[in-house]
Structure formats: structure tokens, C-alpha cells
Design a protein around this motif. Structure first.
Motif, PDB file in Angstrom:
ATOM      1  N   VAL A 118       0.834  -1.211   0.000  1.00 24.79           N
ATOM      2  CA  VAL A 118       0.000   0.000   0.000  1.00 24.79           C
ATOM      3  C   VAL A 118       0.861   1.250   0.000  1.00 24.79           C
ATOM      4  O   VAL A 118       0.634   2.190  -0.774  1.00 24.79           O
ATOM      5  N   VAL A 119       1.880   1.291   0.857  1.00 23.79           N
ATOM      6  CA  VAL A 119       2.732   2.478   0.937  1.00 23.79           C
ATOM      7  C   VAL A 119       3.475   2.689  -0.373  1.00 23.79           C
ATOM      8  O   VAL A 119       3.577   3.821  -0.875  1.00 23.79           O
ATOM      9  N   ARG A 120       3.993   1.606  -0.942  1.00 25.11           N
ATOM     10  CA  ARG A 120       4.714   1.723  -2.218  1.00 25.11           C
ATOM     11  C   ARG A 120       3.772   2.189  -3.325  1.00 25.11           C
ATOM     12  O   ARG A 120       4.137   3.045  -4.152  1.00 25.11           O
ATOM     13  N   GLN A 121       2.564   1.652  -3.325  1.00 24.22           N
ATOM     14  CA  GLN A 121       1.599   2.029  -4.362  1.00 24.22           C
ATOM     15  C   GLN A 121       1.239   3.511  -4.262  1.00 24.22           C
ATOM     16  O   GLN A 121       1.222   4.224  -5.274  1.00 24.22           O
ATOM     17  N   ARG A 122       0.955   4.015  -3.065  1.00 29.25           N
ATOM     18  CA  ARG A 122       0.586   5.424  -2.909  1.00 29.25           C
ATOM     19  C   ARG A 122       1.766   6.338  -3.242  1.00 29.25           C
ATOM     20  O   ARG A 122       1.580   7.421  -3.806  1.00 29.25           O
ATOM     21  N   THR A 123       2.958   5.880  -2.937  1.00 32.34           N
ATOM     22  CA  THR A 123       4.136   6.677  -3.279  1.00 32.34           C
ATOM     23  C   THR A 123       4.321   6.736  -4.784  1.00 32.34           C
ATOM     24  O   THR A 123       4.584   7.814  -5.346  1.00 32.34           O
ATOM     25  N   ASP A 124       4.181   5.586  -5.439  1.00 27.46           N
ATOM     26  CA  ASP A 124       4.339   5.550  -6.897  1.00 27.46           C
ATOM     27  C   ASP A 124       3.265   6.380  -7.592  1.00 27.46           C
ATOM     28  O   ASP A 124       3.509   6.956  -8.666  1.00 27.46           O
ATOM     29  N   GLN A 125       2.073   6.444  -7.023  1.00 28.16           N
ATOM     30  CA  GLN A 125       0.990   7.232  -7.613  1.00 28.16           C
ATOM     31  C   GLN A 125       1.173   8.738  -7.394  1.00 28.16           C
ATOM     32  O   GLN A 125       0.409   9.544  -7.923  1.00 28.16           O
ATOM     33  N   GLY A 126       2.163   9.119  -6.598  1.00 30.38           N
ATOM     34  CA  GLY A 126       2.397  10.539  -6.317  1.00 30.38           C
ATOM     35  C   GLY A 126       1.450  11.120  -5.290  1.00 30.38           C
ATOM     36  O   GLY A 126       1.353  12.346  -5.159  1.00 30.38           O
ATOM     37  N   GLN A 127       0.773  10.269  -4.541  1.00 30.56           N
ATOM     38  CA  GLN A 127      -0.192  10.755  -3.565  1.00 30.56           C
ATOM     39  C   GLN A 127       0.475  11.402  -2.346  1.00 30.56           C
ATOM     40  O   GLN A 127      -0.158  12.177  -1.628  1.00 30.56           O
ATOM     41  N   LEU A 128       1.743  11.104  -2.111  1.00 29.34           N
ATOM     42  CA  LEU A 128       2.438  11.631  -0.932  1.00 29.34           C
ATOM     43  C   LEU A 128       3.391  12.769  -1.282  1.00 29.34           C
ATOM     44  O   LEU A 128       4.208  13.170  -0.454  1.00 29.34           O
ATOM     45  N   ARG A 129       3.263  13.308  -2.475  1.00 29.57           N
ATOM     46  CA  ARG A 129       4.246  14.302  -2.919  1.00 29.57           C
ATOM     47  C   ARG A 129       4.172  15.608  -2.128  1.00 29.57           C
ATOM     48  O   ARG A 129       5.162  16.329  -2.008  1.00 29.57           O
ATOM     49  N   ASP A 130       2.998  15.962  -1.599  1.00 27.18           N
ATOM     50  CA  ASP A 130       2.863  17.213  -0.840  1.00 27.18           C
ATOM     51  C   ASP A 130       2.847  16.991   0.664  1.00 27.18           C
ATOM     52  O   ASP A 130       2.734  17.954   1.428  1.00 27.18           O
ATOM     53  N   ALA A 131       2.913  15.740   1.069  1.00 28.62           N
ATOM     54  CA  ALA A 131       2.849  15.453   2.508  1.00 28.62           C
ATOM     55  C   ALA A 131       4.222  15.645   3.148  1.00 28.62           C
ATOM     56  O   ALA A 131       5.231  15.210   2.595  1.00 28.62           O
ATOM     57  N   PRO A 132       4.296  16.277   4.307  1.00 29.81           N
ATOM     58  CA  PRO A 132       5.581  16.510   4.971  1.00 29.81           C
ATOM     59  C   PRO A 132       6.078  15.263   5.689  1.00 29.81           C
ATOM     60  O   PRO A 132       6.202  15.234   6.921  1.00 29.81           O
ATOM     61  N   LEU A 133       6.358  14.207   4.937  1.00 28.18           N
ATOM     62  CA  LEU A 133       6.843  12.950   5.502  1.00 28.18           C
ATOM     63  C   LEU A 133       8.175  12.582   4.858  1.00 28.18           C
ATOM     64  O   LEU A 133       8.329  12.674   3.631  1.00 28.18           O
ATOM     65  N   THR A 134       9.114  12.153   5.670  1.00 26.74           N
ATOM     66  CA  THR A 134      10.397  11.666   5.158  1.00 26.74           C
ATOM     67  C   THR A 134      10.332  10.154   4.994  1.00 26.74           C
ATOM     68  O   THR A 134       9.414   9.487   5.508  1.00 26.74           O
ATOM     69  N   LEU A 135      11.307   9.588   4.293  1.00 20.70           N
ATOM     70  CA  LEU A 135      11.361   8.133   4.126  1.00 20.70           C
ATOM     71  C   LEU A 135      11.527   7.436   5.471  1.00 20.70           C
ATOM     72  O   LEU A 135      10.949   6.368   5.714  1.00 20.70           O
ATOM     73  N   ARG A 136      12.312   8.042   6.337  1.00 15.07           N
ATOM     74  CA  ARG A 136      12.490   7.450   7.674  1.00 15.07           C
ATOM     75  C   ARG A 136      11.151   7.423   8.422  1.00 15.07           C
ATOM     76  O   ARG A 136      10.816   6.437   9.088  1.00 15.07           O
ATOM     77  N   GLN A 137      10.391   8.495   8.306  1.00 16.53           N
ATOM     78  CA  GLN A 137       9.097   8.533   8.978  1.00 16.53           C
ATOM     79  C   GLN A 137       8.132   7.514   8.380  1.00 16.53           C
ATOM     80  O   GLN A 137       7.328   6.911   9.109  1.00 16.53           O
ATOM     81  N   LEU A 138       8.202   7.324   7.069  1.00 19.93           N
ATOM     82  CA  LEU A 138       7.343   6.311   6.452  1.00 19.93           C
ATOM     83  C   LEU A 138       7.646   4.919   6.991  1.00 19.93           C
ATOM     84  O   LEU A 138       6.737   4.100   7.203  1.00 19.93           O
ATOM     85  N   GLU A 139       8.907   4.615   7.196  1.00 24.48           N
ATOM     86  CA  GLU A 139       9.270   3.319   7.778  1.00 24.48           C
ATOM     87  C   GLU A 139       8.708   3.192   9.185  1.00 24.48           C
ATOM     88  O   GLU A 139       8.213   2.127   9.579  1.00 24.48           O
ATOM     89  N   THR A 140       8.767   4.287   9.943  1.00 25.01           N
ATOM     90  CA  THR A 140       8.196   4.272  11.302  1.00 25.01           C
ATOM     91  C   THR A 140       6.691   4.066  11.248  1.00 25.01           C
ATOM     92  O   THR A 140       6.118   3.332  12.074  1.00 25.01           O
ATOM     93  N   VAL A 141       6.025   4.700  10.278  1.00 20.05           N
ATOM     94  CA  VAL A 141       4.579   4.535  10.123  1.00 20.05           C
ATOM     95  C   VAL A 141       4.252   3.079   9.798  1.00 20.05           C
ATOM     96  O   VAL A 141       3.311   2.495  10.371  1.00 20.05           O
ATOM     97  N   LYS A 142       5.009   2.474   8.909  1.00 22.22           N
ATOM     98  CA  LYS A 142       4.751   1.075   8.547  1.00 22.22           C
ATOM     99  C   LYS A 142       4.949   0.162   9.750  1.00 22.22           C
ATOM    100  O   LYS A 142       4.160  -0.770   9.971  1.00 22.22           O
ATOM    101  N   ASP A 143       5.984   0.408  10.529  1.00 27.11           N
ATOM    102  CA  ASP A 143       6.212  -0.415  11.729  1.00 27.11           C
ATOM    103  C   ASP A 143       5.061  -0.263  12.707  1.00 27.11           C
ATOM    104  O   ASP A 143       4.615  -1.243  13.328  1.00 27.11           O
ATOM    105  N   SER A 144       4.569   0.965  12.846  1.00 28.89           N
ATOM    106  CA  SER A 144       3.458   1.197  13.768  1.00 28.89           C
ATOM    107  C   SER A 144       2.196   0.502  13.281  1.00 28.89           C
ATOM    108  O   SER A 144       1.473  -0.131  14.071  1.00 28.89           O
ATOM    109  N   PHE A 145       1.905   0.589  11.984  1.00 26.47           N
ATOM    110  CA  PHE A 145       0.748  -0.117  11.425  1.00 26.47           C
ATOM    111  C   PHE A 145       0.848  -1.616  11.710  1.00 26.47           C
ATOM    112  O   PHE A 145      -0.131  -2.255  12.135  1.00 26.47           O
ATOM    113  N   ALA A 146       2.023  -2.183  11.451  1.00 28.96           N
ATOM    114  CA  ALA A 146       2.204  -3.623  11.635  1.00 28.96           C
ATOM    115  C   ALA A 146       1.966  -4.026  13.085  1.00 28.96           C
ATOM    116  O   ALA A 146       1.295  -5.026  13.368  1.00 28.96           O
TER     117      ALA A 146
END
Length: 738
Positions: free
Chosen positions: A683-711
Motif C-alpha cells: 500500500v505504501v509503495r503504491q501510494r508513493t508511486d501514484q504521487g499521492q504523498l508528494r505534498d505530505a511533509p513525511l520523510t522516508l524514515r518517517q514512512l518506515e516508522t509509520v509502517k512499523d506502527s501499522f504492523a
């Protein structure tokens, strides 16, 4: 993905839109005009100006330098003291009484004339009408006579005896001096002027008419009742005072006495030392410094008024500009929002006006300046950092004004304001206001102890200063909390307290969602847990994420049966619709959600989750179905995509990811940790590839933290359970143990 500087900035759960494109000059001119207006208002409240040559040290403090009088001036007396001394001077003036020698002859002649007219009236009327004739003649002379009294005076012998007795009394008594009545202010002594000679006599020694009447009571010709009554009436009717008050002379002497009272305590000569460096300032030195300050302000009016006016306004404006620059550098989105700058200006103006009022009432009490009020309201509405800067600037601005120079205003307000800014972070519970009050009050008390010990104050003075600070803390916090809703409405910022109010699941929209769209409601609750955990993990606003998740799908209330989670295994109404129509229904829940949010006045920061959690993602299922049915050539992909915008904040971006992740994991037949992690990564890779996160103030490190939290959260929600064998009564061991 975008950095914090792009698009919009979310502050304390609020959204402040970046300034719309406008000419650069106009953009900054509006903000400069607001700054200038605030500086002018500050000067209007403190017209003496701030940059003053003559400091004022407090009583009991140690002067840091020599204070020498640059010119001669006087120290005025306090108004109450001057009024008291003037009253004493007025009372010390003796009333002036003037002797009128002609009053004796005038009184005697009038006595003879009236009595002769009474006799002539009696003689003309004859025996039967003499009484009435005497009454009429007496009335013409202003004397009311009864019948027995008129009959008594109708007798020539009695009338003649009465007249002789009256003339003897008047000649003897009036010649010595008789006053009608002593003036009310004749206390102790009076001045009697006779034949051009004045002498001071006791007021008690002056004969009044009442005293004279009592003294000559036995001088009537006979002792009959009629004779006594006639005697009293004629004595009062014919009396003319030989002593009268000379009011003009008395007033002149009073004016002279009033003018002789000096309006000043002391005269200070040019070059005279008022207080020396390292000397303790006493009350006399303090009064001289204050008088010098006022005299200097008066001397600088006139031809130097315009330069001093410009200089004073520039002084205030430069201090305020420091805060403006801090906003530009550290909170550019706030600088771009005129409502936010308007709130800053309004809060500053309230504090400055209160400081001016306190200066008039008690300039030696800087503890009354409510810098803490500004710090609390700005800290809760915006953030503690910008609030701390504001508190510091306000402390310097107020402490630099003429009336507070030489006092402890700067130190006290700096300590109290900073404590307020650092303590009032996030208001989640009403009881937190008590913590704010205690922290701010403690800061004021500590400041009072520090100053008191330094200057050698008594324990009573330290406690008094601390008590004023405690009062300031209570009023500032109460007033700030009272005005926070108004500040939110003005700026569009939503505080944590408001978010808590909207997190109540019993609010109308959420109750409808639970009753009319139970599947969507269950999805919303599960998703809210994911969003809050992920937001907290990366330092975003977890409360905002949870509340936004609650409301992200409220548009489904319009047509809940068209969304699979609410169909409960029944027939799918989309089976009878064209793919384009179905896509429009699915796509339309965003607009319908925004309409409901506007109808129920949902704050903009929460309503932003409704369109942004879908962004511009395609409605793939119906798009593919439409391609199978009609072919791809005649289709508009935009009709099969959500309207957007893409997520503009970390919270809405996480909501987008959580929405897709929760829905995908829900349909897994075997949600093992590995498969859950694979879904999250996809899901995260798909939304990133679609450009849906281009304006969101999130770094790659934060995305990894978000994925860990979801899991972590999803594994807890879908953990494996042990299949216990049935125990007594067919109840599983799991429930039996419970």
C-alpha cells in the motif's frame, strides 16, 4: 513527499493556509501597516515615550549611577497633601468684622419713627378703633401685632416708656458692637475693624443679637405678658447690626493665604545631585526622580515634539519588529495569515493597554502587567516557542516604557511570561488550568523572592509582591482560556481542547454513522487506532489523526448501502448500475462528506481528512469494469478518480495509508504477521508511486516508522487465538475462565 515549508502549515491541530499569490509589495505592506499601527497604539498608551534620559529607581533599590539634575525643577506635592494644606490655610484666616457707627443712629431713629406712626394711628382712630389702627400701622412697618399687643401700644404712656427703653438699649449695646450672628467659620478668633484700626478678639467675646436679647430681657417697662411680647417683637424689628462681616476683605485674605501655600515639596537646583551611584534610594530621592522625569517630558514638548514622537514610535516599532521577523523566519505560514497576525496584534494590544492602566494605578506594581495572559493564549492556540518569543518581546517593550524604567518590570514579566509560555503547551483537560496557574504563580513568587532578597525587602513586601503575581496568574489563565474559542474562530486554528470535543463518539454525525452505516463505523474506529499510533510514533498530532479518521467517511451516510462494508452479505446495488454511475456514487461521498461537515460546522482541520484521505487515487474496480464493458478508448480516467487534493499534512497522509491498509488486511483470510507486513509495504509503495504523498511533509524514515506502527497495531488486532476444548455446559475454556 514535501518538507515542512511547503503548502500549508498545521499548528496545534489547526490549518493556516499559506498566503495567496499577491504582489510582493502589497503582501508586506499590509503586515508593515499592522506593525506600525501597533507601535502607534503603544505610543498612545504610553505618550511619554520609552527612551527617557532620567531613570526612576524604586524606593529601597540601589542606584546604578549618579542622577544629576540637568536643570532646575520642583518636586510637586501629592494632591491629597496639597489639598489638606490648602484647607488648613483657608481655615487659618480670621473673618473680618467691620464696625458701623451709623447703625446706632439708624436704629434709634427707626424706633422713634415707627412708634410715632403707631401713636398717630391710634389718635386718629379714636377710642373704639385704636387697636385695629395700631395693628394696621404695625403691619405697614413689618410688625405683626396681636390685639392685646396693639392695645398695649395704643396707650401713649406705655408706648412712650417702651420707646425710651428701646432707645437706651440700642444706644448702649450697639455702640459696643453687636453682630446679627457669627459666621460659621469663626473658630477661635475674629478681626474687628473700627475707625480704621484692626484688632484680634476672641469670637466668644463678640455679642450676637441673640446674646443681646437675652441680656436686655429685663429692660422692658413693666412685667406684664403683653409688655414682654411687645418688647421682643420691637427689639427684633428695629435691630440693625453694628458689626457686619466684610466678606470681600475676608475672601481676599483667604486667597492670599491660599497662594502662600507652596505647591512643591522641594526645589531642586540645576546641577544638584539627586542620588549617587551605589546609594540606597529613599522616598525623597524617588519623588525627585519622578518629578525630573515629568519635568523633562514637559520641556521636550513644543518644537521638539515631532522628533520625539517619531523617535518614540520608532523605538516601539523596532522592538515589535523583532517579533515580526521571528515569525517570518520560524513560522512563515503564520506570517502569511493576516488573521493570525491580527490575533498577535490584538493580544499584544490587550497586554499593553493593561500595562498602561496598571501604570496609572500602581506604577510600582509591575506584577500586574498580564504578560502571562498573552503567553498562555498564544501557546495554546499556536505553540510554546512562538509564545515564548512573544512573552520576551512584551516584557522588554513594557519594561522599556518611561513609567516602568528603573522598576523591576522587565525581570518580573520576563520570568512570569516565560513560565506561562513553557507551561501552557496542550490543553487537554480543564484541570490543566490549575497546573498553569500554579506554575505561573510559582514563577512570580520566585521572582519576588529573588528581588526581595537582593534589595533587602521585608518579608511582608516580598509576600505582597508575590500575592500580586499570584493574582495575575489566576486572572491571566482564566481570561486566556475564556478567549481561546474566539481566537480559534478568528485564526482558523483548532486547539487540542476542541479536538477532544469532536472526538466524542456521541456527537450527532458519529452517532448517525454508527446507526446508519455500522460497517463504515467499525472501519473508522479500527482505522483511528492505526492513525493515532502512527502519528504519535513520528511526532505528528495523534489526537488530530484520530478525530480526522472518525470523520473521514461521513459522506457515506448519504448512501451507505452502496459501500461494501455496509452491505452485510446482501445484494450489491452496483450490480444493476453502469460502472460510470457506480464510480460517480463512490466518488461523490467526498463531496457529500464536505457538505455534511459544512452543515455541522466541523473545523476545517478535521474536514480536510474527507478529500485528502483519498487524494486523487483511481477507483480501479469500476474503471476496469468499464474498460471490459465499453473499451478504454471512450473513457475519461478523471471520471474514475477521486477529486483530491492529495494529502497536505502528515496526519491526512497517514489517514490515507491507514484507510487502504485496514481495508486490505480486513479481507485477508489468514492475517499472519508476514502477510500483514506485505500488505502494508504494498500500500505504501503504491501510494508513493501514484504521487499521492508528494505534498505530505513525511520523510522516508518517517514512512518506515509509520509502517512499523501499522504492523504492530494490526498484529495486535488480528492475533491468533487458541482453540480451547469445550468445558462444562459446552462453554469454551476461554469464556469459562472469564
Amino acid at each position: 513527499m514535501a518538507s515542512r515549508g511547503g503548502g500549508t502549515e498545521r499548528t496545534n491541530g489547526g490549518v493556516i493556509a499559506a498566503a495567496a499569490a499577491e504582489p510582493r509589495a502589497s503582501y508586506h505592506a499590509k503586515r508593515a501597516a499592522l506593525l506600525l499601527g501597533l507601535a502607534v497604539a503603544t505610543y498612545a498608551l504610553f505618550p511619554a515615550g520609552a527612551a527617557v534620559e532620567s531613570p526612576i529607581f524604586e524606593v529601597g533599590s540601589v542606584a546604578t549611577r549618579d542622577i544629576i539634575a540637568p536643570f532646575a525643577f520642583t518636586v510637586p506635592k501629592p494632591a491629597d497633601q496639597l489639598a489638606r494644606e490648602r484647607d488648613d490655610a483657608m481655615r487659618s484666616v480670621r473673618p473680618v468684622l467691620v464696625y458701623r457707627a451709623f447703625a446706632v443712629d439708624s436704629t434709634v431713629k427707626r424706633t422713634s419713627r415707627v412708634l410715632d406712626s403707631l401713636g398717630a394711628a391710634a389718635a386718629a382712630a379714636g377710642g373704639g378703633g385704636a387697636v385695629e389702627a395700631v395693628q394696621r400701622a404695625g403691619g405697614a412697618a413689618g410688625i405683626t401685632l396681636t390685639a392685646p399687643e396693639a392695645q398695649y401700644l395704643a396707650s401713649p404712656a406705655r408706648r412712650r416708656a417702651e420707646g425710651e427703653a428701646l432707645r437706651r438699649v440700642f444706644e448702649r449695646q450697639l455702640a459696643a458692637g453687636v453682630v446679627a450672628a457669627l459666621p460659621a467659620d469663626a473658630r477661635g478668633e475674629v478681626i474687628v475693624r473700627r475707625a480704621g484700626v484692626e484688632r484680634v478678639v476672641l469670637a466668644d467675646s463678640i455679642v450676637t443679637f441673640a446674646a443681646m436679647a437675652q441680656r436686655v430681657r429685663g429692660a422692658a417697662p413693666d412685667g406684664s405678658a403683653a409688655a414682654d411680647a411687645v418688647w421682643s417683637k420691637l427689639l427684633g424689628a428695629f435691630f440693625e447690626p453694628s458689626l457686619v462681616v466684610d466678606q470681600a476683605a475676608t475672601d481676599e485674605r483667604r486667597a492670599s493665604a491660599l497662594a502662600s501655600v507652596p505647591t512643591y515639596l522641594v526645589q531642586v537646583r540645576d546641577g544638584e545631585k539627586i542620588v549617587g551611584a551605589h546609594e540606597v534610594v529613599g522616598r525623597a530621592e524617588y519623588e525627585k526622580m519622578r518629578a525630573l522625569h515629568d519635568a523633562a517630558a514637559g520641556r521636550h514638548r513644543g518644537e521638539e515634539a515631532v522628533p520625539r514622537l517619531v523617535g518614540a514610535i520608532l523605538y516601539d516599532m523596532l522592538l515589535l519588529a523583532i517579533f515580526w521577523i521571528a515569525i517570518v523566519l520560524f513560522r512563515p505560514a503564520l506570517y502569511g495569515s493576516m488573521p493570525a497576525l491580527g490575533l498577535f496584534a490584538a493580544v499584544f494590544l490587550v497586554v499593553i493597554a493593561a500595562a498602561a492602566a496598571a501604570a496609572k494605578w500602581a506604577p510600582e506594581r509591575p506584577e500586574l502587567v498580564p504578560v502571562a495572559f498573552a503567553a498562555v493564549i498564544l501557546s495554546i492556540v499556536f505553540d510554546p516557542r512562538i509564545s515564548l518569543v512573544a512573552a520576551m518581546i512584551l516584557a522588554v517593550l513594557v519594561g522599556g516604557q518611561a513609567v516602568y524604567r528603573g522598576t523591576n518590570a522587565l525581570f518580573i514579566n520576563l520570568v512570569g511570561g516565560s513560565a506561562a509560555a513553557l507551561s501552557a503547551r496542550v490543553l487537554l483537560r480543564r484541570t490543566q488550568t490549575y497546573q498553569y496557574v500554579l506554575t505561573i504563580a510559582g514563577a512570580y513568587l520566585a521572582a519576588a523572592v529573588a528581588i526581595g532578597l537582593t534589595l533587602g525587602w521585608s518579608a511582608a513586601d516580598i509576600l505582597r509582591s508575590g500575592a500580586f503575581g499570584v493574582g495575575n496568574a489566576v486572572v491571566s489563565v482564566a481570561f486566556a482560556v475564556f478567549l481561546i474559542p474566539l481566537a480559534e474562530r478568528l485564526t482558523g486554528v483548532t486547539s487540542h481542547l476542541t479536538l477532544i470535543e469532536y472526538s466524542d463518539l456521541n456527537r450527532p454525525l458519529l452517532r448517525r454513522l454508527s446507526m446508519e452505516a455500522p460497517g463504515t463505523y467499525a472501519h473508522t474506529i479500527a482505522m483511528a487506532n492505526l492513525v493515532e499510533a502512527a502519528c504519535n510514533a513520528i511526532g505528528a498530532n495523534g489526537l488530530l489523526g484520530r478525530v480526522g479518521a472518525y470523520y473521514h467517511d461521513i459522506g457515506k451516510l448519504k448512501k451507505p448501502q452502496y459501500f461494501v462494508e455496509n452491505q452485510g452479505g446482501g445484494r450489491n446495488p452496483h450490480d444493476k448500475l453502469k460502472p460510470g454511475t457506480s464510480a460517480q456514487i463512490i466518488r461523490g461521498h467526498v463531496k457529500e462528506g464536505l457538505d455534511l461537515a459544512a452543515e455541522h460546522r466541523i473545523p476545517a482541520v478535521i474536514a480536510a481528512f474527507i478529500p485528502e484521505h483519498h487524494g486523487t487515487t483511481p477507483i480501479t474496480f469500476f474503471y476496469e469494469k468499464a474498460k471490459e464493458r465499453d473499451g478504454a478508448s471512450g473513457l475519461n480516467p478523471g471520471d474514475f478518480a477521486y477529486p483530491g487534493p492529495v494529502p497536505q499534512s502528515a496526519e491526512t497522509a497517514i489517514c490515507m495509508l491507514a484507510d487502504a491498509v485496514e481495508a486490505s488486511v480486513r479481507v485477508l483470510s489468514d492475517p499472519t504477521p508476514q502477510r500483514i507486513r506485505e500488505v502494508i509495504d504494498h500500500v505504501v509503495r503504491q501510494r508513493t508511486d501514484q504521487g499521492q504523498l508528494r505534498d505530505a511533509p513525511l520523510t522516508l524514515r518517517q514512512l518506515e516508522t509509520v509502517k512499523d506502527s501499522f504492523a504492530r497495531v494490526l498484529m495486535g488486532m488480528h492475533h491468533a487465538r487458541i482453540d480451547y476444548p469445550a468445558s462444562g455446559g459446552g462453554v469454551s475454556a476461554e469464556f469459562a475462565a472469564t
